[in-house]
Design a protein around this motif. Structure first.
Motif, short mmCIF file in Angstrom:
data_model
loop_
_atom_site.label_atom_id
_atom_site.label_comp_id
_atom_site.label_asym_id
_atom_site.label_seq_id
_atom_site.Cartn_x
_atom_site.Cartn_y
_atom_site.Cartn_z
N MET A 1 45.39 -71.59 86.39
CA MET A 1 45.79 -70.54 87.32
C MET A 1 44.77 -70.46 88.46
N ALA A 2 45.25 -70.44 89.69
CA ALA A 2 44.36 -70.36 90.84
C ALA A 2 43.66 -69.00 90.86
N THR A 3 42.45 -68.99 91.40
CA THR A 3 41.70 -67.74 91.49
C THR A 3 42.39 -66.78 92.44
N SER A 4 42.53 -65.53 92.02
CA SER A 4 43.13 -64.49 92.86
C SER A 4 42.09 -63.42 93.14
N SER A 5 42.28 -62.73 94.23
CA SER A 5 41.35 -61.66 94.56
C SER A 5 42.08 -60.55 95.29
N LEU A 6 41.45 -59.41 95.32
CA LEU A 6 41.99 -58.29 96.07
C LEU A 6 40.84 -57.43 96.58
N ILE A 7 41.17 -56.56 97.50
CA ILE A 7 40.18 -55.66 98.09
C ILE A 7 40.52 -54.23 97.72
N LEU A 8 39.54 -53.49 97.24
CA LEU A 8 39.68 -52.06 96.98
C LEU A 8 39.05 -51.32 98.16
N PHE A 9 39.81 -50.46 98.81
CA PHE A 9 39.37 -49.78 100.03
C PHE A 9 39.56 -48.28 99.87
N ASN A 10 38.54 -47.51 100.19
CA ASN A 10 38.66 -46.05 100.17
C ASN A 10 39.15 -45.61 101.55
N LYS A 37 43.57 -61.46 109.07
CA LYS A 37 44.98 -61.21 109.35
C LYS A 37 45.91 -61.64 108.21
N SER A 38 45.35 -62.30 107.19
CA SER A 38 46.18 -62.71 106.06
C SER A 38 46.35 -61.58 105.04
N LEU A 39 45.60 -60.52 105.19
CA LEU A 39 45.66 -59.42 104.22
C LEU A 39 46.95 -58.62 104.36
N ARG A 40 47.49 -58.22 103.20
CA ARG A 40 48.66 -57.36 103.17
C ARG A 40 48.37 -56.17 102.25
N VAL A 41 48.98 -55.05 102.56
CA VAL A 41 48.78 -53.85 101.76
C VAL A 41 49.66 -53.90 100.52
N GLY A 51 41.95 -42.15 99.80
CA GLY A 51 41.62 -42.82 98.56
C GLY A 51 42.01 -44.28 98.48
N LEU A 52 42.29 -44.73 97.26
CA LEU A 52 42.39 -46.15 96.96
C LEU A 52 43.59 -46.83 97.62
N LEU A 53 43.27 -47.85 98.42
CA LEU A 53 44.28 -48.72 99.00
C LEU A 53 43.90 -50.15 98.62
N ILE A 54 44.87 -50.90 98.09
CA ILE A 54 44.61 -52.28 97.69
C ILE A 54 45.19 -53.22 98.73
N LEU A 55 44.39 -54.21 99.13
CA LEU A 55 44.83 -55.24 100.06
C LEU A 55 44.60 -56.60 99.43
N THR A 56 45.50 -57.54 99.70
CA THR A 56 45.35 -58.88 99.16
C THR A 56 46.11 -59.87 100.04
N SER A 57 45.65 -61.11 100.04
CA SER A 57 46.38 -62.18 100.73
C SER A 57 47.17 -63.01 99.73
N ASP A 58 47.12 -62.63 98.44
CA ASP A 58 47.83 -63.34 97.37
C ASP A 58 49.16 -62.64 97.11
N VAL A 184 33.80 -43.16 101.62
CA VAL A 184 34.92 -43.14 102.57
C VAL A 184 34.76 -44.28 103.57
N GLY A 185 35.80 -45.10 103.71
CA GLY A 185 35.76 -46.22 104.64
C GLY A 185 35.10 -47.47 104.08
N GLU A 186 34.62 -47.42 102.83
CA GLU A 186 33.98 -48.59 102.21
C GLU A 186 35.00 -49.40 101.42
N PHE A 187 34.69 -50.69 101.20
CA PHE A 187 35.59 -51.54 100.40
C PHE A 187 34.77 -52.56 99.63
N VAL A 188 35.41 -53.12 98.59
CA VAL A 188 34.78 -54.15 97.78
C VAL A 188 35.85 -55.18 97.41
N ARG A 189 35.46 -56.45 97.36
CA ARG A 189 36.40 -57.50 96.95
C ARG A 189 36.25 -57.77 95.46
N ILE A 190 37.37 -57.84 94.76
CA ILE A 190 37.39 -58.09 93.33
C ILE A 190 38.07 -59.43 93.06
#
Length: 204
Positions: A1-10, A37-41, A51-58, A184-190
């Motif tokens: 399985m290819a590696t997947s990732s997402l972003i957690l954004f406050n 620009k590849s990120l989607r909500v 609060g929590l918004l998830i973004l990913t290009s996968d 607020v306004g911070e994010f982390v990639r998982i």
């Protein structure tokens, strides 16, 4: 399985869950925070919610989080909100929310809900700008509400339906991912390992 990732954004209050401003208001967009620009909500959040918004290009990750349970091999992806309401919920109102309420677009699925003191919320609240509207003689209280679907402005409509107008709405978790201590306004990639992908229903 290819590696997947997402972003957690406050997501701050007043920020739209999109990159382009196609409305005639003064809300900020995600383009102020992200240049990829590849990120989607994966699951929108109203501009007036926080609060929590998830973004990913996968696309697989996006589908696993946003599609109805049947698309995820029967796995329900819950979304938990911290809801400040006008008034103090009665046991009857909590039962109504748990069983599901009938809105214009149909009855909501059974939910999980409990009333908590502000001090018992899973996060330390930050000041909201602008502050919530308050009426001097009307108390406010907090609910922790988990839903398993995504009707438009669902949480606000559910609490209003049972007589508890929503004053502030913070999304705490989505599909097992939590806001944690993000400012607020911070994010982390998982990065998702194979076990986490399977939990989300991603098998290819």
């Amino acid at each position: 399985m290819a590696t997947s990732s997402l972003i957690l954004f406050n997501k701050p209050y007043g920020v739209q869950s999109q990159f382009r401003d196609d409305s005639n208001n003064d809300h900020t967009t995600l383009s102020q925070y992200f240049t990829d620009k590849s990120l989607r909500v994966a699951g929108r959040l109203d501009a007036t919610s926080e609060g929590l918004l998830i973004l990913t290009s996968d696309g697989r990750v996006n589908k696993a989080i946003t599609h109805p349970p049947k698309a995820n091999h029967g796995q329900k992806q819950g979304k938990t909100y911290l809801v400040q309401v006008e008034g103090i919920a009665t046991p009857e109102q909590l039962i109504q929310l748990e069983k599901g309420v009938v809105l214009k677009d149909g009855k909501t699925l059974p939910a999980k809900v409990k009333q908590v003191a502000e001090i018992d919320l899973p996060i330390e609240l930050w000041p909201r700008n602008p502050p919530i509207r308050e009426r001097k003689n009307v108390p406010t209280s907090w609910l922790i509400l988990t839903i398993y679907e995504g009707k438009n402005r669902q949480v606000r409509r559910m609490t209003a339906h049972v007589g508890l107008p929503c004053l502030r709405l913070i999304r705490w978790s989505v599909a097992g991912f939590e806001l944690g201590s993000l400012g607020v306004g911070e994010f982390v990639r998982i990065h998702l390992n194979s076990e986490r992908c399977q939990q989300l229903g991603i098998t290819d």
